[in-house]
Structure formats: structure tokens, C-alpha cells
Design a protein around this motif. Structure first.
Motif, PDB file in Angstrom:
ATOM      1  N   THR A   8       0.830  -1.199   0.000  1.00  0.00           N
ATOM      2  CA  THR A   8       0.000   0.000   0.000  1.00  0.00           C
ATOM      3  C   THR A   8       0.860   1.243   0.000  1.00  0.00           C
ATOM      4  O   THR A   8       0.583   2.223  -0.695  1.00  0.00           O
ATOM      5  CB  THR A   8      -0.924  -0.003   1.229  1.00  0.00           C
ATOM      6  OG1 THR A   8      -1.766  -1.145   1.161  1.00  0.00           O
ATOM      7  CG2 THR A   8      -1.785   1.254   1.265  1.00  0.00           C
ATOM      8  N   LEU A   9       1.959   1.199   0.764  1.00  0.00           N
ATOM      9  CA  LEU A   9       2.872   2.340   0.789  1.00  0.00           C
ATOM     10  C   LEU A   9       3.479   2.562  -0.585  1.00  0.00           C
ATOM     11  O   LEU A   9       3.588   3.695  -1.059  1.00  0.00           O
ATOM     12  CB  LEU A   9       3.978   2.114   1.819  1.00  0.00           C
ATOM     13  CG  LEU A   9       5.074   3.176   1.868  1.00  0.00           C
ATOM     14  CD1 LEU A   9       4.476   4.550   2.116  1.00  0.00           C
ATOM     15  CD2 LEU A   9       6.088   2.838   2.929  1.00  0.00           C
ATOM     16  N   ALA A  10       3.860   1.455  -1.248  1.00  0.00           N
ATOM     17  CA  ALA A  10       4.429   1.594  -2.588  1.00  0.00           C
ATOM     18  C   ALA A  10       3.430   2.254  -3.519  1.00  0.00           C
ATOM     19  O   ALA A  10       3.779   3.112  -4.333  1.00  0.00           O
ATOM     20  CB  ALA A  10       4.831   0.225  -3.136  1.00  0.00           C
ATOM     21  N   LEU A 151       4.436  -0.946 -12.298  1.00  0.00           N
ATOM     22  CA  LEU A 151       3.882  -1.797 -11.242  1.00  0.00           C
ATOM     23  C   LEU A 151       3.686  -1.030  -9.941  1.00  0.00           C
ATOM     24  O   LEU A 151       2.747  -1.300  -9.184  1.00  0.00           O
ATOM     25  CB  LEU A 151       4.797  -3.006 -11.020  1.00  0.00           C
ATOM     26  CG  LEU A 151       4.845  -4.019 -12.172  1.00  0.00           C
ATOM     27  CD1 LEU A 151       5.929  -5.059 -11.919  1.00  0.00           C
ATOM     28  CD2 LEU A 151       3.492  -4.697 -12.362  1.00  0.00           C
ATOM     29  N   VAL A 152       4.577  -0.086  -9.655  1.00  0.00           N
ATOM     30  CA  VAL A 152       4.407   0.762  -8.469  1.00  0.00           C
ATOM     31  C   VAL A 152       3.076   1.510  -8.562  1.00  0.00           C
ATOM     32  O   VAL A 152       2.305   1.574  -7.591  1.00  0.00           O
ATOM     33  CB  VAL A 152       5.586   1.742  -8.324  1.00  0.00           C
ATOM     34  CG1 VAL A 152       5.277   2.801  -7.268  1.00  0.00           C
ATOM     35  CG2 VAL A 152       6.868   0.997  -7.952  1.00  0.00           C
ATOM     36  N   LYS A 153       2.802   2.064  -9.713  1.00  0.00           N
ATOM     37  CA  LYS A 153       1.568   2.823  -9.897  1.00  0.00           C
ATOM     38  C   LYS A 153       0.330   1.942  -9.726  1.00  0.00           C
ATOM     39  O   LYS A 153      -0.737   2.418  -9.339  1.00  0.00           O
ATOM     40  CB  LYS A 153       1.554   3.482 -11.269  1.00  0.00           C
ATOM     41  CG  LYS A 153       2.567   4.605 -11.403  1.00  0.00           C
ATOM     42  CD  LYS A 153       2.570   5.192 -12.805  1.00  0.00           C
ATOM     43  CE  LYS A 153       3.587   6.330 -12.919  1.00  0.00           C
ATOM     44  NZ  LYS A 153       3.650   6.886 -14.292  1.00  0.00           N
ATOM     45  N   GLN A 154       0.498   0.646 -10.004  1.00  0.00           N
ATOM     46  CA  GLN A 154      -0.601  -0.301  -9.857  1.00  0.00           C
ATOM     47  C   GLN A 154      -0.663  -0.917  -8.453  1.00  0.00           C
ATOM     48  O   GLN A 154      -1.538  -1.726  -8.169  1.00  0.00           O
ATOM     49  CB  GLN A 154      -0.463  -1.423 -10.889  1.00  0.00           C
ATOM     50  CG  GLN A 154      -0.541  -0.956 -12.329  1.00  0.00           C
ATOM     51  CD  GLN A 154      -0.101  -2.029 -13.313  1.00  0.00           C
ATOM     52  OE1 GLN A 154      -0.057  -3.214 -12.998  1.00  0.00           O
ATOM     53  NE2 GLN A 154       0.230  -1.608 -14.528  1.00  0.00           N
ATOM     54  N   GLY A 155       0.270  -0.529  -7.594  1.00  0.00           N
ATOM     55  CA  GLY A 155       0.321  -1.076  -6.249  1.00  0.00           C
ATOM     56  C   GLY A 155       0.797  -2.514  -6.197  1.00  0.00           C
ATOM     57  O   GLY A 155       0.521  -3.239  -5.234  1.00  0.00           O
ATOM     58  N   LYS A 156       1.564  -2.948  -7.219  1.00  0.00           N
ATOM     59  CA  LYS A 156       1.986  -4.339  -7.313  1.00  0.00           C
ATOM     60  C   LYS A 156       3.463  -4.558  -7.012  1.00  0.00           C
ATOM     61  O   LYS A 156       3.918  -5.697  -6.926  1.00  0.00           O
ATOM     62  CB  LYS A 156       1.678  -4.889  -8.706  1.00  0.00           C
ATOM     63  CG  LYS A 156       0.192  -4.949  -9.031  1.00  0.00           C
ATOM     64  CD  LYS A 156      -0.026  -5.489 -10.439  1.00  0.00           C
ATOM     65  CE  LYS A 156      -1.504  -5.577 -10.764  1.00  0.00           C
ATOM     66  NZ  LYS A 156      -1.729  -6.079 -12.154  1.00  0.00           N
ATOM     67  N   ALA A 157       4.227  -3.493  -6.876  1.00  0.00           N
ATOM     68  CA  ALA A 157       5.664  -3.639  -6.643  1.00  0.00           C
ATOM     69  C   ALA A 157       6.193  -2.454  -5.859  1.00  0.00           C
ATOM     70  O   ALA A 157       5.585  -1.385  -5.831  1.00  0.00           O
ATOM     71  CB  ALA A 157       6.426  -3.768  -7.965  1.00  0.00           C
ATOM     72  N   SER A 333       8.867  -7.996  -4.438  1.00  0.00           N
ATOM     73  CA  SER A 333       8.108  -7.067  -3.605  1.00  0.00           C
ATOM     74  C   SER A 333       7.320  -7.801  -2.530  1.00  0.00           C
ATOM     75  O   SER A 333       7.107  -7.261  -1.428  1.00  0.00           O
ATOM     76  CB  SER A 333       7.165  -6.229  -4.478  1.00  0.00           C
ATOM     77  OG  SER A 333       7.904  -5.434  -5.384  1.00  0.00           O
ATOM     78  N   ALA A 334       6.882  -9.028  -2.824  1.00  0.00           N
ATOM     79  CA  ALA A 334       6.148  -9.812  -1.834  1.00  0.00           C
ATOM     80  C   ALA A 334       7.066 -10.402  -0.772  1.00  0.00           C
ATOM     81  O   ALA A 334       6.610 -10.788   0.306  1.00  0.00           O
ATOM     82  CB  ALA A 334       5.380 -10.937  -2.531  1.00  0.00           C
TER      83      ALA A 334
END
Length: 342
Positions: A8-10, A151-157, A333-334
Motif C-alpha cells: 500500500t505504501l508503494a 507496477l508501483v503505480k498499480q500497487g503491485k511492486a 516485492s512480496a
């Protein structure tokens, strides 16, 4: 902070060529997950789609930001990407005495004034081939920087600080440095796993501990990422060897069998000493490579934890490595702590 909070922070941060070299070494991959191997005192292996990682989320380094201590490196721009410039400098290691080129990419969030007191995770990337004076992760054939920002913008990384060092100082593949301290040669292992992390901490906002540090590479870089993570679990929490091999093969090891064994991932993975997580891939169209990778995965002994992924139709090509970028960034990221502030 929970794993969900890390991603969420990303998301909130964003909101404000190669060919097969005949050794199973490569420079990129894609597809569906395959079965996982594990034997002996098995490591915690598992198989899942790259977008649904199985590993538990880490705690982000107690939220303690490490501010840079300097002196500031002299960075020069070598290429613009859609996600910001790639910079380059030379780093001389205090412990190794080695001087080599290092490329750096900072995610756009890093320079946003709103996050001036935020520490960021670090991903070190190693190349296929000799990587003498180059690193393929800086090349537009492997646009990992742009993919990360998407991916950051999508909240995935996570927005990663990306560090891309050279691996050799000549193009003689038969006498490569194997990302190791080979007696009588430049101490590349020390430079990579001790000097470069110290330099990164001196120059950029990072986080305490190893929970936010990952290492990844393709082909020869896959060998390096596996070896360094197993040798230096105090530095790296997670590693992604893409289509790699796992036995050192440089001619420079001649007469140094004990030292070669100490730098052999094929042995290191069986010793049960490294608490690291790995996402290990093989190209589905390369029978030899699949055998090499799956055989190695089967030797893993806990606390090493390996998730194996087989790219359907994947070959030992940069174009296939490129297809693996989104999945590997999401897996990292996970399994690594994300940006945090005190």
C-alpha cells in the motif's frame, strides 16, 4: 508494518539481447508455474503463479531509515528511460581494493520531496555474459526500470533503488572472475557483497538490516545472484536466479580447489546455513537448462526456501528474460520490505 501495508505504501508513493551461450547461461523469460522439486532435508519449496507469491511477508527493518553518510559519489547520466535516468560511477571498495563501474537507477519517488525521509529497498542486478564494461539491465532490451514504475503505480511492486555493477574486467569467458574472490585475482565477491552495499548505504536512503535487500540476475548473473545470496545471507534476504547455472567454471580456479568449493552454489545450497528466499527459473524449451535448474532446486536444504518457475516455451534469450521482469519484481516485492520512514 504488514505485507499489505508495504505494498500500500508503494502504491501511495506512486500516487502522490542475448542468445544461448551453450552453457545454460543466458541474458531473459514468461509462462505458467511448474512443479517444485525438493529433497534431502527439504527447503520450504513451493510452486505458484508469479502474481500470487507463497512466501510470507517480512517486517520492514523496524522502520529505521539509514540516511546517507557520504561522501557523495560523482554520478554521470548514461541513459534516459521513461522512468528516469540511469547514472554511472566507479566504486573503489575499501575491503576489496577493487575499482569497477556501477550503474544506478533511482525510482521517481526517491526524489519526491514528500519522501525525503523515506528509506527505499535495494535490488542489485547482474548481467548475462561477461559484463565487462556493461550491464544488460541498463539496456533498453531489459526495461526493468520502466516496468517497476508501472507496477508501483498499480500497487503491485516496490519502488526499488537498482544497482547494476560490472562483473569482469576482460572479455575472456574462460577466465571469468565468477563473482568470487579467486586467489590472485581481483576480490570480486567482496566488492560485490560488501563494498557495494556499503557504498549504497553511504549514498542513498536505505533501511537497516537485510529485509529490504534483493539480488537478481540472468544466465551468468543467475549464477552470481544465487551464489552471493547463499554466501551473504546477512546482506540479502531474497534472490532471483533467472535461467542460471550453479557450478563455477572459470579456468582461474585451477589449483584452488578448496576456494572453488567454498564459492560453489551447487554445494552452498546443501549446507543449510542461509536463511534466504529464492525464485528460481528455467526456460521450458531448453531441456538441458531445465535439468540443471531442477536438479539444483532439489538439493536445497532449509532454511533456504525456493520457489521454482518454468517458463513455457522459454529459451535462453534476452527477449525471454524480458518477459520475466513483471513476475520477478512482484515476487521480490512480496518477499522484501518496502519503503518506510521513521
Amino acid at each position: 508494518m504488514t505485507g499489505a501495508a508495504v505494498l500500500t505504501l508503494a502504491a501511495s508513493l506512486a500516487a502522490c539481447g542475448g542468445s544461448d551461450d551453450g552453457k545454460g547461461k543466458s541474458s531473459s523469460a514468461d509462462g505458467t508455474p511448474a512443479a517444485t522439486a525438493g529433497t534431502g532435508t527439504p527447503a520450504a519449496t513451493g510452486s505458484a503463479a508469479p502474481g500470487t507469491p507463497t512466501a510470507e511477508q517480512p517486517t520492514p527493518a523496524n522502520g529505521k531509515v539509514l540516511m546517507p553518510t557520504g561522501p557523495a559519489a560523482n554520478l554521470s547520466k548514461v541513459r534516459d528511460t521513461a522512468a528516469g535516468p540511469i547514472m554511472m560511477t566507479k566504486v573503489t571498495g575499501a575491503k576489496s581494493g577493487v575499482t569497477g563501474q556501477v550503474w544506478v537507477w533511482l525510482p521517481p519517488e526517491y526524489n519526491d520531496p514528500k519522501f525525503a525521509k523515506t528509506g527505499f529497498p535495494v535490488l542489485t542486478l547482474y548481467a548475462g555474459g561477461q559484463s565487462n564494461g556493461y550491464n544488460t539491465w541498463t539496456d533498453n532490451q531489459l526495461p526493468i526500470q520502466e516496468v517497476d514504475e508501472q507496477l508501483v503505480k498499480q500497487g503491485k511492486a516496490h519502488p526499488f533503488i537498482m544497482i547494476m555493477p560490472v562483473q569482469n574486467f576482460n572479455s575472456d569467458e574462460k577466465n571469468a572472475l565468477d563473482c568470487s574472490d579467486i586467489p590472485g585475482q581481483p576480490k570480486m565477491g567482496t566488492w560485490m557483497a560488501e563494498d557495494i552495499p556499503a557504498w549504497v548505504r553511504a549514498n542513498f536512503r536505505t533501511l537497516q538490516g537485510r529485509d529490504s535487500w534483493g539480488v537478481m540476475g540472468a544466465s551468468t548473473g543467475g549464477f552470481c545472484s544465487a551464489k552471493l545470496a547463499l554466501q551473504y545471507p546477512n546482506v540479502y534476504k531474497a534472490a532471483v536466479p533467472i535461467d542460471g547455472y550453479f557450478i563455477p567454471d572459470s579456468g582461474l580456479w585451477k589449483g584452488h580447489d578448496a576456494e572453488k568449493a567454498a564459492n560453489n552454489p551447487n554445494l552452498l545450497v546443501t549446507q543449510g546455513k542461509a536463511d534466504v528466499k529464492m525464485y528460481v527459473t528455467a526456460g521450458g524449451a531448453n531441456g538441458y537448462e531445465k535439468e540443471v535448474v531442477k536438479s539444483w532446486v532439489a538439493k536445497a536444504v532449509a532454511p533456504v526456501s525456493i520457489q521454482y518457475y518454468e517458463q513455457p516455451g522459454g529459451k535462453h534469450l534476452t527477449s525471454d528474460f524480458k518477459k520475466m521482469i513483471p513476475d520477478t519484481l512482484q515476487w521480490l516485492s512480496a518477499n522484501l520490505a518496502g519503503p518506510a520512514s521513521d
